[in-house]
Enzyme design. Structure first.
Site, mmCIF file in Angstrom:
data_model
loop_
_atom_site.group_PDB
_atom_site.id
_atom_site.type_symbol
_atom_site.label_atom_id
_atom_site.label_comp_id
_atom_site.label_asym_id
_atom_site.label_seq_id
_atom_site.Cartn_x
_atom_site.Cartn_y
_atom_site.Cartn_z
ATOM 1 N N HIS A 1 -8.300 -0.929 0.505
ATOM 2 C CA HIS A 1 -7.352 -2.037 0.367
ATOM 3 C C HIS A 1 -8.175 -3.279 0.040
ATOM 4 C CE1 HIS A 1 -4.254 0.146 2.973
ATOM 5 N NE2 HIS A 1 -5.380 0.800 3.235
ATOM 6 N N HIS B 1 -5.275 -1.442 -4.625
ATOM 7 C CA HIS B 1 -5.777 -0.335 -3.814
ATOM 8 C C HIS B 1 -6.564 0.609 -4.715
ATOM 9 C CE1 HIS B 1 -2.425 -1.977 -1.489
ATOM 10 N NE2 HIS B 1 -3.163 -1.639 -0.447
ATOM 11 N N ASP C 1 -3.092 -8.181 -4.973
ATOM 12 C CA ASP C 1 -3.293 -6.986 -4.168
ATOM 13 C C ASP C 1 -3.687 -5.794 -5.041
ATOM 14 O OD1 ASP C 1 -3.323 -5.522 -1.859
ATOM 15 O OD2 ASP C 1 -1.158 -5.214 -1.763
ATOM 16 N N GLN D 1 0.346 -11.437 -3.206
ATOM 17 C CA GLN D 1 -1.107 -11.256 -3.118
ATOM 18 C C GLN D 1 -1.645 -10.749 -4.459
ATOM 19 O OE1 GLN D 1 -1.085 -8.483 0.281
ATOM 20 N NE2 GLN D 1 -2.419 -9.926 1.325
ATOM 21 N N CYS E 1 0.792 -1.243 0.000
ATOM 22 C CA CYS E 1 0.000 0.000 0.000
ATOM 23 C C CYS E 1 0.824 1.294 0.000
ATOM 24 C CB CYS E 1 -1.026 -0.008 1.133
ATOM 25 S SG CYS E 1 -0.501 -0.783 2.656
ATOM 26 N N LYS F 1 -14.112 -3.108 7.658
ATOM 27 C CA LYS F 1 -13.757 -3.980 6.530
ATOM 28 C C LYS F 1 -14.793 -5.071 6.354
ATOM 29 C CE LYS F 1 -10.639 -6.639 9.563
ATOM 30 N NZ LYS F 1 -9.267 -7.157 9.755
ATOM 31 N N ARG G 1 7.201 -11.223 5.257
ATOM 32 C CA ARG G 1 6.877 -10.899 6.648
ATOM 33 C C ARG G 1 7.610 -11.859 7.577
ATOM 34 N NH1 ARG G 1 0.298 -9.739 5.986
ATOM 35 N NH2 ARG G 1 0.560 -8.049 4.457
#
Length: 585
Positions: free
Chosen positions: A454, A325, A323, A321, A274, A406, A303
């Site tokens: 997100h 945004h 992923d 991911q 992000c 969320k 991570r």
């Protein structure tokens, strides 16, 4: 799916019974905590130094537990002062530590059954007769650091399952047996998909078969998001400490970040994408006409997860991911969330996960930032978008992120297990002036801060691959298979025709292999069926060569008889299965 609170109470009560049985059988044991969890409970023990507790001790503990349950003992609750609690548990150091950590004035309660006393908030069942003697089973032993801190004592954690009725336990154990057969770690080796190195924990080594499927999955998602208006980007794997400080990750997430240093400056390997996406947004002046801006990245993140939490490719340190945004105005939130929900349902349908999808709306936590009014507005927008997409949801009070509410999407696999994968989170904070200061010029010619959504559909591709392996038991839909067609000549004399079939199918974009080795045809077919689980095995001989046909043996031969196709007809048949992402036979 709502938590069965009564069953959780039964499980927690059974944990106390197990602790009592352990203390009876192993005097001198120190007790820690014993909560109810999904399907059962656990209890952490510190056994005497001369005691090695193993699964071989389970039958004795279960027998003692049944003896206690048969006694029909009441669970008696009592509130005590801090001083009284410390006196009652003076011989139990872990309980003493918990008591000393309680704020002054907090209610302290104990529960006692059959002379066994435990520090506990409760609730519990009224008596042991409410726990069926044949509906629990001790399952495994593991090590667990006290309070999850690797600087503290290593305790022995005993896991157990517990249900209302014996048949419920039987069904659960049957499911576990099937899950064992489907274990993605075993199938990953059997199908030559990937391997994991003990010296490099949490990192996946993808082999050609597995990588073929991984790329297919990634390309599938890429096709979906491009059609949905996303712009794909790529951001650096290593970014400076100053960026992570601005975003807030350095103070909230540093312990999970791998860091490095160069030229006396600190950097971190990115654990999420992000901040990089907002850097792209901030790289030039933006207008309200540019919004919504949907930025997607298949970015590799790392991570620093504790090694004890890693599990195959389901829980890793290095992952990618699907992923993205969405940077938009407040007015665009509801329409963008609705658009995302429709995308998610479309994707899950292709995997057969759309029938029993669970949706949870996580609302404002106690440690939230921003005004209550903003939170209420954001929660209402998420709820309305979810309903507009034809999905019901349940509320998870106080489970939102500190920056916003969320939606979480949980799919149910072939064994009835739940996997939380998709999510969309509403963030007012990261684009704010206090964080990364994202701005756009509005219709009023003034500067405004956008809102950030997100979102991910699959989540970690590694984890989703693991879910698919276990859901399909390694028998993947044709479009996802690393080998979609195998060509097997009945004898070496027909290798030339097998090669021709192979080349024509390969040119059409079908994943095909020709097995031309000088080996018995039946052995080849057996090996292909076992090692690759190929959907279509084409047997070619004199008749097929002379007529330009193929005889197809289907993977599910017990359900579908073998069939002869013209070569062109078979090619179109398979391409239809691939292009429509057909999820059946």
């Amino acid at each position: 799916m709502a938590v069965d609170e009564k069953l959780q109470t039964v499980r927690h009560s059974c944990a106390h019974v197990m602790a009592e049985a352990v203390l009876r059988l192993f005097p001198g044991t120190k007790i820690a905590i014993g909560p109810a969890i999904d399907n059962g409970f656990y209890y952490d023990f510190d056994f005497p130094t001369d005691t090695k507790f193993t699964e071989a001790d389970f039958p004795a503990v279960e027998k003692e537990m049944r003896k206690i349950l048969a006694g029909n003992h009441e669970f008696v609750r009592k509130e005590v002062s801090k001083a009284e609690a410390l006196e009652l548990f003076k011989d139990q150091p872990y309980k003493v530590e918990l008591i000393n950590d309680l704020p002054d004035g907090e209610t302290i309660s104990t529960y006692e059954q059959d002379g066994y006393l435990d520090l506990c908030r409760g609730p519990h069942v009224e008596s042991t007769k409410e726990i069926n003697q044949q509906s629990f089973k001790l399952m495994s032993v593991a090590g667990a650091y006290w309070r999850g801190d690797n600087t503290k004592a290593m305790l022995t954690r005993v896991y157990a399952v517990c249900f209302y009725k014996p048949n419920d336990l039987k069904d659960y154990l049957t499911m576990l047996e099937e899950a064992e057969k489907r274990d993605h770690r075993k199938l990953g080796i059997a199908l030559d998909l990937f391997h994991l190195e003990p010296e490099d924990p949490g990192q996946v080594f993808w082999h050609p078969n597995g990588w073929s499927m991984y790329v297919t999955l990634q390309d599938y998602m890429r096709e979906k998001i491009v059609k949905d208006g996303y712009l794909e980007v790529n951001t650096p794997a290593v970014m400076p400490k100053v960026l992570w400080e601005k975003s807030g990750h350095w103070s909230h997430y540093q312990k999970n970040m791998f860091t490095t240093e160069s030229e006396k400056k600190q950097f971190a390997i990115k654990p999420m994408n992000c901040p990089g996406h907002l850097e792209i947004f901030n790289s030039r002046s933006r207008s309200y006409k540019d919004l919504p801006m949907r930025i997607a990245e298949f970015g590799h993140c790392v991570r620093n997860e504790p090694s004890g939490t890693l599990h195959g490719i389901m829980r890793v340190r290095g992952f990618v991911q699907d992923d993205a945004h969405i940077i938009c105005t407040e007015e665009q939130i509801e329409s963008e969330v609705t658009k995302f929900c429709k995308l998610l349902l479309d994707v899950y349908k292709d995997f057969g996960f759309d029938k029993n999808l669970l949706v949870k709306l996580s609302t404002m936590p106690e440690d939230h930032v921003g005004t209550i009014e903003t939170w209420q507005q954001a929660e209402a927008k998420l709820a309305a978008a979810c309903k507009a997409s034809g999905m019901d949801y349940e509320i998870q009070p106080g489970e939102g992120a500190f920056y916003g509410p969320k939606l979480e999407f949980t799919l149910i696999d072939a064994l009835g297990r739940q996997w939380q994968c998709g999510t969309i989170q509403l963030d007012y904070q990261l684009p704010s002036a206090e964080r990364l200061n994202a701005q756009y010029i509005g219709a009023d010619n003034q500067k405004h801060h956008p809102v950030m959504l997100h979102r991910a559909v699959l989540g970690s591709l590694e984890r989703f691959m693991g879910i698919l392996i276990e859901n399909y038991a390694g028998v993947f839909p044709t479009w996802l298979c690393f080998e979609q067609v195998a060509v097997v000549p009945v004898a070496p004399d027909f290798n030339d025709y097998a090669q021709k079939v192979y080349e024509e199918l390969k040119a059409a974009g079908i994943k095909v292999n020709a097995y031309l080795e000088d080996e018995n045809m039946k052995n080849k077919i057996k090996d292909i069926s076992t090692a690759h689980r190929t959907p279509y095995i084409l047997v070619v001989g004199e008749k097929e060569k002379s007529e330009n046909t193929v005889t197809c043996r289907f993977r599910f031969s017990s359900k579908i008889p073998q069939r002869t196709f013209a070569l062109g007809e078979f090619k179109e048949y398979v391409l239809d299965k691939i292009n429509t992402h057909f999820n059946g036979i």
